[in-house]
Design a protein around this motif. Structure first.
Motif, PDB file in Angstrom:
ATOM      1  N   ILE A 206      21.639 -28.054  10.396  1.00 29.18           N
ATOM      2  CA  ILE A 206      21.839 -28.475   9.010  1.00 29.18           C
ATOM      3  C   ILE A 206      22.463 -27.339   8.205  1.00 29.18           C
ATOM      4  CG2 ILE A 206      20.680 -29.207   6.889  1.00 29.18           C
ATOM      5  CD1 ILE A 206      18.639 -30.661   8.604  1.00 29.18           C
ATOM      6  N   ASN A 207      21.985 -26.118   8.410  1.00 28.35           N
ATOM      7  CA  ASN A 207      22.520 -25.021   7.600  1.00 28.35           C
ATOM      8  C   ASN A 207      24.000 -24.779   7.901  1.00 28.35           C
ATOM      9  OD1 ASN A 207      22.028 -23.836  10.120  1.00 28.35           O
ATOM     10  ND2 ASN A 207      21.727 -21.811   9.205  1.00 28.35           N
ATOM     11  N   ALA A 208      24.415 -25.052   9.150  1.00 25.99           N
ATOM     12  CA  ALA A 208      25.823 -24.867   9.490  1.00 25.99           C
ATOM     13  C   ALA A 208      26.677 -25.864   8.710  1.00 25.99           C
ATOM     14  CB  ALA A 208      26.026 -25.042  10.983  1.00 25.99           C
ATOM     15  N   VAL A 209      26.211 -27.117   8.649  1.00 25.63           N
ATOM     16  CA  VAL A 209      26.976 -28.146   7.943  1.00 25.63           C
ATOM     17  C   VAL A 209      27.031 -27.832   6.446  1.00 25.63           C
ATOM     18  CG1 VAL A 209      27.059 -30.594   7.359  1.00 25.63           C
ATOM     19  CG2 VAL A 209      26.399 -29.886   9.659  1.00 25.63           C
ATOM     20  N   ARG A 210      25.876 -27.434   5.905  1.00 23.21           N
ATOM     21  CA  ARG A 210      25.854 -27.129   4.478  1.00 23.21           C
ATOM     22  C   ARG A 210      26.742 -25.921   4.170  1.00 23.21           C
ATOM     23  NH1 ARG A 210      26.247 -29.171  -0.300  1.00 23.21           N
ATOM     24  NH2 ARG A 210      24.966 -28.218  -1.923  1.00 23.21           N
ATOM     25  N   THR A 211      26.723 -24.919   5.037  1.00 26.54           N
ATOM     26  CA  THR A 211      27.560 -23.747   4.802  1.00 26.54           C
ATOM     27  C   THR A 211      29.042 -24.137   4.835  1.00 26.54           C
ATOM     28  OG1 THR A 211      25.861 -22.394   5.858  1.00 26.54           O
ATOM     29  CG2 THR A 211      28.010 -21.375   5.531  1.00 26.54           C
ATOM     30  N   ASP A 235      22.563 -17.099   7.201  1.00 23.85           N
ATOM     31  CA  ASP A 235      22.749 -17.318   8.641  1.00 23.85           C
ATOM     32  C   ASP A 235      24.001 -18.152   8.895  1.00 23.85           C
ATOM     33  OD1 ASP A 235      20.456 -15.953   9.021  1.00 23.85           O
ATOM     34  OD2 ASP A 235      19.260 -17.643   9.763  1.00 23.85           O
ATOM     35  N   GLY A 236      24.195 -19.162   8.064  1.00 26.42           N
ATOM     36  CA  GLY A 236      25.351 -20.039   8.232  1.00 26.42           C
ATOM     37  C   GLY A 236      26.652 -19.274   8.058  1.00 26.42           C
ATOM     38  N   VAL A 237      26.692 -18.429   7.041  1.00 26.79           N
ATOM     39  CA  VAL A 237      27.912 -17.656   6.768  1.00 26.79           C
ATOM     40  C   VAL A 237      28.166 -16.668   7.912  1.00 26.79           C
ATOM     41  CG1 VAL A 237      28.943 -15.950   5.218  1.00 26.79           C
ATOM     42  CG2 VAL A 237      27.763 -17.928   4.269  1.00 26.79           C
ATOM     43  N   THR A 238      27.102 -16.039   8.372  1.00 23.32           N
ATOM     44  CA  THR A 238      27.251 -15.083   9.479  1.00 23.32           C
ATOM     45  C   THR A 238      27.714 -15.799  10.750  1.00 23.32           C
ATOM     46  OG1 THR A 238      25.426 -13.855   8.493  1.00 23.32           O
ATOM     47  CG2 THR A 238      26.086 -13.209  10.706  1.00 23.32           C
ATOM     48  N   ALA A 239      27.140 -16.986  10.988  1.00 24.28           N
ATOM     49  CA  ALA A 239      27.538 -17.735  12.183  1.00 24.28           C
ATOM     50  C   ALA A 239      29.031 -18.056  12.150  1.00 24.28           C
ATOM     51  CB  ALA A 239      26.718 -19.013  12.292  1.00 24.28           C
ATOM     52  N   LYS A 240      29.569 -18.193  10.948  1.00 21.65           N
ATOM     53  CA  LYS A 240      31.002 -18.482  10.806  1.00 21.65           C
ATOM     54  C   LYS A 240      31.812 -17.191  10.741  1.00 21.65           C
ATOM     55  CE  LYS A 240      31.797 -23.043  10.006  1.00 21.65           C
ATOM     56  NZ  LYS A 240      31.063 -23.474  11.118  1.00 21.65           N
ATOM     57  N   ASP A 241      31.123 -16.060  10.847  1.00 18.08           N
ATOM     58  CA  ASP A 241      31.744 -14.741  10.779  1.00 18.08           C
ATOM     59  C   ASP A 241      32.509 -14.540   9.463  1.00 18.08           C
ATOM     60  OD1 ASP A 241      32.043 -12.249  11.805  1.00 18.08           O
ATOM     61  OD2 ASP A 241      33.890 -12.709  12.904  1.00 18.08           O
ATOM     62  N   LYS A 242      31.898 -14.979   8.394  1.00 17.71           N
ATOM     63  CA  LYS A 242      32.550 -14.881   7.085  1.00 17.71           C
ATOM     64  C   LYS A 242      31.771 -13.937   6.186  1.00 17.71           C
ATOM     65  CE  LYS A 242      35.769 -18.254   6.890  1.00 17.71           C
ATOM     66  NZ  LYS A 242      37.152 -18.025   6.735  1.00 17.71           N
ATOM     67  N   GLN A 243      30.785 -13.228   6.739  1.00 19.77           N
ATOM     68  CA  GLN A 243      29.880 -12.460   5.881  1.00 19.77           C
ATOM     69  C   GLN A 243      30.601 -11.377   5.086  1.00 19.77           C
ATOM     70  OE1 GLN A 243      29.894 -12.644   9.079  1.00 19.77           O
ATOM     71  NE2 GLN A 243      29.428 -10.715  10.116  1.00 19.77           N
ATOM     72  N   LYS A 244      31.811 -10.995   5.520  1.00 17.69           N
ATOM     73  CA  LYS A 244      32.536  -9.969   4.766  1.00 17.69           C
ATOM     74  C   LYS A 244      33.183 -10.575   3.526  1.00 17.69           C
ATOM     75  CE  LYS A 244      32.977  -6.274   7.908  1.00 17.69           C
ATOM     76  NZ  LYS A 244      32.936  -6.916   9.258  1.00 17.69           N
ATOM     77  N   GLU A 245      33.723 -11.783   3.685  1.00 15.15           N
ATOM     78  CA  GLU A 245      34.451 -12.391   2.566  1.00 15.15           C
ATOM     79  C   GLU A 245      33.524 -13.130   1.613  1.00 15.15           C
ATOM     80  OE1 GLU A 245      35.126 -12.617   5.896  1.00 15.15           O
ATOM     81  OE2 GLU A 245      37.010 -13.724   6.154  1.00 15.15           O
ATOM     82  N   VAL A 246      32.495 -13.751   2.163  1.00 18.78           N
ATOM     83  CA  VAL A 246      31.640 -14.601   1.338  1.00 18.78           C
ATOM     84  C   VAL A 246      30.216 -14.054   1.361  1.00 18.78           C
ATOM     85  CG1 VAL A 246      30.837 -16.957   0.936  1.00 18.78           C
ATOM     86  CG2 VAL A 246      33.067 -16.577   2.004  1.00 18.78           C
TER      87      VAL A 246
END
Ligand code: SF4
Ligand code: SF4
Lengths: 265, 444
Positions: A206-211, A235-246
């Motif tokens: 669910i968190n992946a979809v919401r992210t 966790d969702g943002v990190t899983a998408k490897d976006k933690q630097k931008e977002v």
């Protein structure tokens, strides 16, 4: 950060705090949520608000137990908390956790715990309305896009949609709404004690979809008002490897930063 | 003459038996709902009435999505307003008159104006309802909206939905046949029709047909319509369309407290009080304690009457399920299925009781034979389903009652939850942190 008073310490001096800051379990123990607790504390201290915490006398409200179906564990926890709160004659509680907020406000009264309970989104909004929180020059959020994720326990559960948005509005950022927001906002996946177990079989988290829904609006910051949403979205943002931008921040952190009490950017 | 008497006879026989059967079924549904525990009614009556007016009558929640809302509203208003015409049709049938209301006030122009106006209005609505019905049929069968193709709709529920739409078309066709033929006859007799707006435009084109043919046509329309209405009354209790009636009580009894507020389990409160009180904690059990308390719900008997009314009211529209985060991510949970299962089980229990002379005979089944643990576990208690439901059904409440049963009566809980429970009990946090460390965050 100045030393924080506990209600017990105040009581020893014959004082009661105007406001009890209910920190909650995540706010006390989760490394990420502790930052929110500290940011909110700094705001309270900066404004010289007469508050205290229960410290070692605070215990889990019982929310995850109740939502899992364990009414017994919940009511035991609630009884202990209510005894302490009533003994200290607590009148007003502010909390940074929507789950604590909901259960203290809506479910404790039936067990004998009647308090004025406010979530920090509403509390911050009231401080802003009263002119107590001012952010000079908007607080260096210029050009940033912020999208707010509604926590189920603040939004649908208690119909609080505008307060967090009004809080964000004083930053000079651009507020963008996700496709699903407010009443239609999607859950982060943590509630109902899901946080404390593995997911049931399915084809996505669910968190992946919401992210993904949040990332669709190209935000620089995803704002949250709940320590559990915080975990899920981070966790969702990190899983998408976006933690630097977002980055994912709580309202309290954004306001503390805007006031120069904290530096998060 | 003979034919007329025969018609009156047939009508009254069908009419009375329909009423009898419909009442019987209604009584059964009522007593099925009574199988649940009494519900708590909080809040003010005014607010409840407001909910009925806005949400049941005004269909406020449908208007989240404007186009389907308008289409649905057309069908709904057509349905309601047609009831006015139906009154006359019933009287005509029962005593063998023909458009009794119109002819009773034969010389009253104002009345005729109102009469013609009303029927014209019904005709306009019927055309709109017809368009809406076609749109809904295509939405279901051609567009295949995801919420109409979920597994719980396989079989009867899908047929039910289509059947009722086709039925709607059938009724509209009957009304128009009746009105058109009737007016064509009226033209032959009086030189002009009644003046109904839409059928009035078509009737002149048919006025050259033989009177007998028109009469037969009109009768087919009239009988077709009335038999359709009777059929509908008998079909309704077996269909998701019961919501056209039950939406009213259901919105009235819907909870008014914040959605986040779950009920307090009184039985547990009582137990804890006894435990905490040293005088009672070790006392011998009194008679009142002899009846075993049940925590949560395993079967429909353990739910409350609002839960059961919810189950009968569900329109199976699936708005709840398409908003459900668990369902969206492929979990088995579907709040609509929770409602449909509850209704199916309740019907089964009702039949069991009927077959056994008013006593429920254990059938080795329960609501949990319909709803699996896996479904119940997936719920995040996010209230999206509750928010979405156009008729104020609360699937989450039932999920919670079943979850309570699993944990408190069966100790059926995932390992991680057991750990969380004992942490809360032992160290006052869901994780294994010491309560002594609750202020450590201060130190950084
Ligand atoms: S409350 Fe539970 S069933 Fe309802 S939408 Fe949320 S997750 Fe789904
Ligand atoms: S519970 Fe409500 S939203 Fe869900 S299918 Fe039934 S009527 Fe529709």
């Amino acid at each position: 950060m100045e030393k924080i008073k506990t209600v017990a310490e105040m009581a020893a001096n014959g004082e009661t705090p105007e406001i009890l800051f209910w920190v909650g379990c995540a706010g006390s123990f989760d490394a990420r949520a502790i930052k929110i607790t500290r940011a909110f504390t700094k705001i309270l201290q900066h404004l010289n608000i007469n508050f205290a915490v229960l410290g070692k006398e605070e215990g889990c409200t019982g929310d995850p137990a109740k939502r899992a179906g364990n009414e017994f564990a919940y009511q035991m926890a609630a009884h202990t908390n209510i005894e302490i709160l009533n003994a200290y004659e607590i009148k007003k509680i502010v909390t940074t956790c929507p789950h604590c907020f909901n259960i203290l406000k809506n479910e404790y009264p039936e067990l004998g715990g009647q308090y004025e309970v406010v979530h920090h989104a509403t509390y911050l909004q009231e401080l802003i309305d009263a002119g107590k929180i001012k952010i000079q020059g908007g607080g260096s959020f210029k050009g940033k896009r912020i999208t707010f994720h509604d926590s189920c326990y603040l939004g649908r559960a208690n119909d609080i949609y505008e307060a967090p948005r009004e809080v964000l509005a004083i930053l000079d950022a651009e507020l963008v709404e996700m496709k699903k927001s407010k009443k239609n906002g999607m859950c982060c996946g943590a509630g109902g004690a899901q946080m404390f177990k593995e997911d049931e079989p399915g084809d996505a988290r669910i968190n992946a979809v919401r992210t993904e829904q949040a990332l669709e609006v190209n935000p620089d910051i995803i704002a949250a008002a709940c320590p559990f949403c915080m975990t899920m979205l981070s966790d969702g943002v990190t899983a998408k490897d976006k933690q630097k931008e977002v980055r994912v921040f709580d309202l309290a952190e954004l306001i503390a930063h805007g006031q120069g009490l904290d530096s998060i950017l | 003459m003979l034919l007329k008497i025969l018609q009156i006879l047939v009508f009254n026989i069908i009419f009375l038996s329909t009423i009898y059967l419909a009442f019987k079924k209604a009584k059964q549904i009522y007593s099925n709902i009574q199988l649940g525990k009494a519900m708590k009614k909080d809040g003010s009556t005014n607010e409840r009435i407001k909910n009925v007016l806005l949400i049941a009558f005004g269909q406020q929640k449908m208007f989240q999505n404007i186009l389907p809302a308008i289409l649905h509203f057309c069908i709904y208003v057509a349905f309601i307003i047609t009831q006015i015409e139906l009154i006359e049709i019933f009287i005509d049938g029962a005593i063998g008159s023909h458009r009794l209301l119109y002819h009773t006030f034969d010389d009253n122009h104002i009345f005729h104006f109102l009469y013609v106006g009303t029927i014209s209005f019904i005709e306009i609505l019927s055309v709109l309802a017809f368009i809406a019905t076609i749109a809904f049929l295509s939405r279901r069968n051609l567009l295949k909206l995801p919420r109409f193709t979920k597994p719980e709709l396989k079989g009867w529920p899908t047929k039910d939905a289509n059947l009722i739409l086709l039925f709607e078309i059938y009724l509209i066709a009957c009304i128009f046949s009746m009105n058109i033929a009737d007016q064509a006859m009226h033209i032959q007799e009086h030189g002009e029709g009644y003046g109904f707006l839409i059928s009035g435009m078509i009737a002149p084109a048919l006025s050259h047909l033989s009177y007998t043919l028109l009469h037969v046509w009109e009768r087919i329309g009239w009988w077709g319509h009335i038999i359709g209405v009777f059929g509908f009354m008998l079909y309704l209790p077996h269909s998701k369309h019961l919501h056209i009636l039950l939406a009213f009580p259901n919105t009235y009894f819907a909870k008014l407290t914040p959605k986040g507020q779950l009920s307090n389990l009184e039985a547990v409160t009582k137990e804890i009080k006894i435990m905490m009180n040293p005088d009672t904690a070790f006392a011998a059990p009194t008679e009142a304690d002899a009846t075993p308390v049940k925590f949560g719900a395993k079967d429909v008997f353990d739910l409350n009457q609002k839960h059961l009314l919810d189950a009968y009211t569900c329109t199976e529209c699936g708005r709840c399920t398409s908003a459900c985060p668990a369902n969206q991510t492929g979990k088995k949970l579907s709040p609509r299925k929770i409602m449909m299962d509850t209704r199916d089980r309740l019907e089964e229990v009702g039949k069991n009781i009927q077959a056994n002379g008013g006593q429920f005979v254990d059938d080795q089944k329960s609501l949990l034979s319909y709803i699996t643990v896996e479904e119940l576990r997936a719920c995040t208690t996010c209230n999206a389903c509750v928010q979405e439901c156009p008729v104020l059904i609360n699937p989450l409440d039932i999920i919670m009652e079943l979850r309570r049963h699993l944990i408190l009566e069966e100790s059926n809980s995932p390992e991680e939850w057991n750990g969380m429970f004992s942490n809360i009990e032992n160290n006052s946090a869901p994780w294994q942190f010491s309560q002594q460390d609750r202020l450590k965050w201060e130190e950084n």
